[in-house]
Design a protein around this motif. Sequence first.
Motif, PDB file in Angstrom:
ATOM      1  N   ASP A   1      41.162   7.497 -57.636  1.00  0.00           N
ATOM      2  CA  ASP A   1      39.778   8.000 -57.113  1.00  0.00           C
ATOM      3  C   ASP A   1      39.272   6.795 -56.511  1.00  0.00           C
ATOM      4  O   ASP A   1      38.469   6.775 -55.261  1.00  0.00           O
ATOM      5  N   GLU A   2      39.200   5.545 -57.037  1.00  0.00           N
ATOM      6  CA  GLU A   2      38.775   4.393 -56.298  1.00  0.00           C
ATOM      7  C   GLU A   2      39.191   4.017 -54.947  1.00  0.00           C
ATOM      8  O   GLU A   2      38.556   3.750 -54.306  1.00  0.00           O
ATOM      9  N   ILE A   3      40.540   3.933 -55.037  1.00  0.00           N
ATOM     10  CA  ILE A   3      41.197   3.871 -53.858  1.00  0.00           C
ATOM     11  C   ILE A   3      41.135   4.836 -52.747  1.00  0.00           C
ATOM     12  O   ILE A   3      40.578   4.561 -51.383  1.00  0.00           O
ATOM     13  N   ALA A   4      40.692   5.965 -52.983  1.00  0.00           N
ATOM     14  CA  ALA A   4      40.384   7.096 -52.187  1.00  0.00           C
ATOM     15  C   ALA A   4      38.899   6.847 -51.877  1.00  0.00           C
ATOM     16  O   ALA A   4      38.645   7.082 -50.413  1.00  0.00           O
TER      17      ALA A   4
ATOM     18  N   ALA B   1      27.233   0.974 -39.225  1.00  0.00           N
ATOM     19  CA  ALA B   1      28.430   0.066 -39.485  1.00  0.00           C
ATOM     20  C   ALA B   1      27.915  -0.900 -40.976  1.00  0.00           C
ATOM     21  O   ALA B   1      28.911  -1.011 -41.677  1.00  0.00           O
ATOM     22  N   LYS B   2      26.719  -1.196 -40.786  1.00  0.00           N
ATOM     23  CA  LYS B   2      26.254  -1.992 -41.987  1.00  0.00           C
ATOM     24  C   LYS B   2      26.637  -1.401 -43.386  1.00  0.00           C
ATOM     25  O   LYS B   2      27.170  -1.950 -44.304  1.00  0.00           O
ATOM     26  N   ASP B   3      26.058  -0.236 -43.477  1.00  0.00           N
ATOM     27  CA  ASP B   3      25.932   0.633 -44.636  1.00  0.00           C
ATOM     28  C   ASP B   3      27.419   1.091 -44.856  1.00  0.00           C
ATOM     29  O   ASP B   3      27.635   1.206 -46.166  1.00  0.00           O
ATOM     30  N   LEU B   4      28.316   1.378 -44.048  1.00  0.00           N
ATOM     31  CA  LEU B   4      29.574   1.811 -44.330  1.00  0.00           C
ATOM     32  C   LEU B   4      30.478   0.586 -44.842  1.00  0.00           C
ATOM     33  O   LEU B   4      31.162   0.662 -45.833  1.00  0.00           O
ATOM     34  N   ALA B   5      30.218  -0.690 -44.172  1.00  0.00           N
ATOM     35  CA  ALA B   5      30.829  -1.746 -44.717  1.00  0.00           C
ATOM     36  C   ALA B   5      30.473  -2.071 -46.339  1.00  0.00           C
ATOM     37  O   ALA B   5      31.362  -2.513 -46.992  1.00  0.00           O
ATOM     38  N   ILE B   6      29.055  -1.780 -46.552  1.00  0.00           N
ATOM     39  CA  ILE B   6      28.642  -2.070 -47.771  1.00  0.00           C
ATOM     40  C   ILE B   6      29.442  -1.102 -48.564  1.00  0.00           C
ATOM     41  O   ILE B   6      29.816  -1.292 -49.824  1.00  0.00           O
ATOM     42  N   GLY B   7      29.673   0.252 -48.244  1.00  0.00           N
ATOM     43  CA  GLY B   7      30.374   1.217 -48.939  1.00  0.00           C
ATOM     44  C   GLY B   7      31.850   0.760 -49.344  1.00  0.00           C
ATOM     45  O   GLY B   7      32.326   0.820 -50.464  1.00  0.00           O
ATOM     46  N   VAL B   8      32.424   0.035 -48.362  1.00  0.00           N
ATOM     47  CA  VAL B   8      33.764  -0.327 -48.604  1.00  0.00           C
ATOM     48  C   VAL B   8      33.809  -1.304 -49.718  1.00  0.00           C
ATOM     49  O   VAL B   8      34.512  -1.374 -50.689  1.00  0.00           O
ATOM     50  N   SER B   9      32.668  -2.305 -49.691  1.00  0.00           N
ATOM     51  CA  SER B   9      32.609  -3.411 -50.739  1.00  0.00           C
ATOM     52  C   SER B   9      32.340  -2.876 -51.813  1.00  0.00           C
ATOM     53  O   SER B   9      33.090  -3.140 -53.001  1.00  0.00           O
ATOM     54  N   THR B  10      31.562  -1.877 -51.789  1.00  0.00           N
ATOM     55  CA  THR B  10      30.886  -1.272 -53.322  1.00  0.00           C
ATOM     56  C   THR B  10      32.221  -0.412 -54.160  1.00  0.00           C
ATOM     57  O   THR B  10      32.391  -0.713 -55.124  1.00  0.00           O
ATOM     58  N   GLU B  11      32.820   0.224 -53.222  1.00  0.00           N
ATOM     59  CA  GLU B  11      34.034   1.006 -53.780  1.00  0.00           C
ATOM     60  C   GLU B  11      35.053   0.037 -54.116  1.00  0.00           C
ATOM     61  O   GLU B  11      35.735   0.353 -55.189  1.00  0.00           O
ATOM     62  N   ALA B  12      35.343  -0.982 -53.487  1.00  0.00           N
ATOM     63  CA  ALA B  12      36.432  -2.022 -53.670  1.00  0.00           C
ATOM     64  C   ALA B  12      36.117  -2.788 -55.009  1.00  0.00           C
ATOM     65  O   ALA B  12      36.900  -2.872 -55.878  1.00  0.00           O
ATOM     66  N   GLY B  13      34.642  -3.011 -55.291  1.00  0.00           N
ATOM     67  CA  GLY B  13      34.448  -3.600 -56.429  1.00  0.00           C
ATOM     68  C   GLY B  13      34.568  -2.751 -57.722  1.00  0.00           C
ATOM     69  O   GLY B  13      34.965  -3.213 -58.714  1.00  0.00           O
TER      70      GLY B  13
ATOM     71  N   GLY C   1      44.009   6.955 -66.575  1.00  0.00           N
ATOM     72  CA  GLY C   1      43.650   5.710 -65.895  1.00  0.00           C
ATOM     73  C   GLY C   1      44.209   5.722 -64.332  1.00  0.00           C
ATOM     74  O   GLY C   1      43.636   5.110 -63.452  1.00  0.00           O
ATOM     75  N   ARG C   2      45.428   6.348 -64.193  1.00  0.00           N
ATOM     76  CA  ARG C   2      45.976   6.280 -62.887  1.00  0.00           C
ATOM     77  C   ARG C   2      45.068   7.149 -61.731  1.00  0.00           C
ATOM     78  O   ARG C   2      44.659   6.741 -60.808  1.00  0.00           O
ATOM     79  N   GLU C   3      44.575   8.262 -62.493  1.00  0.00           N
ATOM     80  CA  GLU C   3      43.680   9.297 -61.782  1.00  0.00           C
ATOM     81  C   GLU C   3      42.360   8.383 -61.431  1.00  0.00           C
ATOM     82  O   GLU C   3      41.572   8.404 -60.064  1.00  0.00           O
ATOM     83  N   GLU C   4      41.857   7.475 -62.256  1.00  0.00           N
ATOM     84  CA  GLU C   4      40.500   6.645 -62.125  1.00  0.00           C
ATOM     85  C   GLU C   4      40.974   5.625 -60.826  1.00  0.00           C
ATOM     86  O   GLU C   4      40.004   5.407 -59.986  1.00  0.00           O
ATOM     87  N   VAL C   5      42.149   4.850 -60.716  1.00  0.00           N
ATOM     88  CA  VAL C   5      42.467   4.133 -59.943  1.00  0.00           C
ATOM     89  C   VAL C   5      42.615   4.788 -58.526  1.00  0.00           C
ATOM     90  O   VAL C   5      42.070   4.359 -57.450  1.00  0.00           O
TER      91      VAL C   5
ATOM     92  N   LEU D   1      38.097  -2.933 -58.611  1.00  0.00           N
ATOM     93  CA  LEU D   1      38.425  -4.222 -58.987  1.00  0.00           C
ATOM     94  C   LEU D   1      38.113  -4.000 -60.645  1.00  0.00           C
ATOM     95  O   LEU D   1      38.606  -4.570 -61.365  1.00  0.00           O
ATOM     96  N   ASP D   2      36.797  -3.555 -60.949  1.00  0.00           N
ATOM     97  CA  ASP D   2      36.424  -3.317 -62.066  1.00  0.00           C
ATOM     98  C   ASP D   2      37.128  -2.765 -63.220  1.00  0.00           C
ATOM     99  O   ASP D   2      37.235  -2.918 -64.395  1.00  0.00           O
ATOM    100  N   LEU D   3      38.188  -1.934 -62.659  1.00  0.00           N
ATOM    101  CA  LEU D   3      38.866  -1.090 -63.464  1.00  0.00           C
ATOM    102  C   LEU D   3      40.147  -1.865 -64.093  1.00  0.00           C
ATOM    103  O   LEU D   3      40.738  -1.724 -65.197  1.00  0.00           O
ATOM    104  N   PHE D   4      40.311  -3.212 -63.464  1.00  0.00           N
ATOM    105  CA  PHE D   4      41.576  -4.045 -64.017  1.00  0.00           C
ATOM    106  C   PHE D   4      40.777  -5.401 -64.439  1.00  0.00           C
ATOM    107  O   PHE D   4      41.572  -6.192 -65.117  1.00  0.00           O
ATOM    108  N   ARG D   5      39.485  -5.839 -64.580  1.00  0.00           N
ATOM    109  CA  ARG D   5      38.820  -6.702 -64.781  1.00  0.00           C
ATOM    110  C   ARG D   5      38.824  -6.831 -66.394  1.00  0.00           C
ATOM    111  O   ARG D   5      38.891  -5.861 -67.134  1.00  0.00           O
ATOM    112  N   PHE D   6      39.312  -8.209 -66.635  1.00  0.00           N
ATOM    113  CA  PHE D   6      39.493  -8.731 -68.225  1.00  0.00           C
ATOM    114  C   PHE D   6      40.894  -7.919 -68.806  1.00  0.00           C
ATOM    115  O   PHE D   6      40.908  -7.913 -69.960  1.00  0.00           O
ATOM    116  N   LYS D   7      41.741  -7.505 -68.033  1.00  0.00           N
ATOM    117  CA  LYS D   7      42.931  -6.862 -68.338  1.00  0.00           C
ATOM    118  C   LYS D   7      43.979  -7.695 -68.355  1.00  0.00           C
ATOM    119  O   LYS D   7      44.128  -8.550 -67.292  1.00  0.00           O
TER     120      LYS D   7
END
Length: 123
Positions: free
Chosen positions: A72-75, A31-43, A66-70, A46-52
Motif C-alpha cells: 500500500d505504501e509503495i503504491a 509540482a511542490k505538493d506532489l513532491a511533498i506527497g512523494v516524500s510523505t508517502e516514502a516516509g 505486513g506485506r499488504e501494508e508495504v 520507511l516507518d514500517l521498517f523503523r527500529f526493525k
Amino acid sequence: MLNDSTTAIFDLKSQVQAFCEARDWDQYHNAKDLAIGVSTEAGELLDLFRFKSPDEVEAIFHDARGREEVEDEIADVLFFLLRLGQKYDIDLTKAFERKLEKNAAKYPVETARGSNKKYCKWT
C-alpha cells in the motif's frame, strides 16, 4: 487483473489522471505538493521498517497483513510519482533510462561491484 508484465506506465498515468480529475484534485496537484506527497508517502513506507532488525523486516514480507501494508505504501509513492509525471508531461521511462545511464557512468561495474559506498567516496 493488471500486473507489471502487462501494464504500460502510460496506462497507469491515465488511471491516476482519471481518478484525480473525477475528484477535482488538479487544483491541489502542483509540482511542490506532489513532491511533498512523494516524500510523505516514502516516509510512511520507511516507518514500517523503523527500529526493525533485518530478520523482522524480512518477516514483514512473509506476513499477509505486513506485506499488504508495504504494498500500500509503495503504491502511494507510485501514485504521486505517476501523477507528477502525468501533470508535467514527464516520460518516466525516458527519465529512468537517462538516469540509469548516468548512474552507470558514476558507478562502473569494476569499481562499484560489491561496494555500498557513494561514488564520491571511492578515493
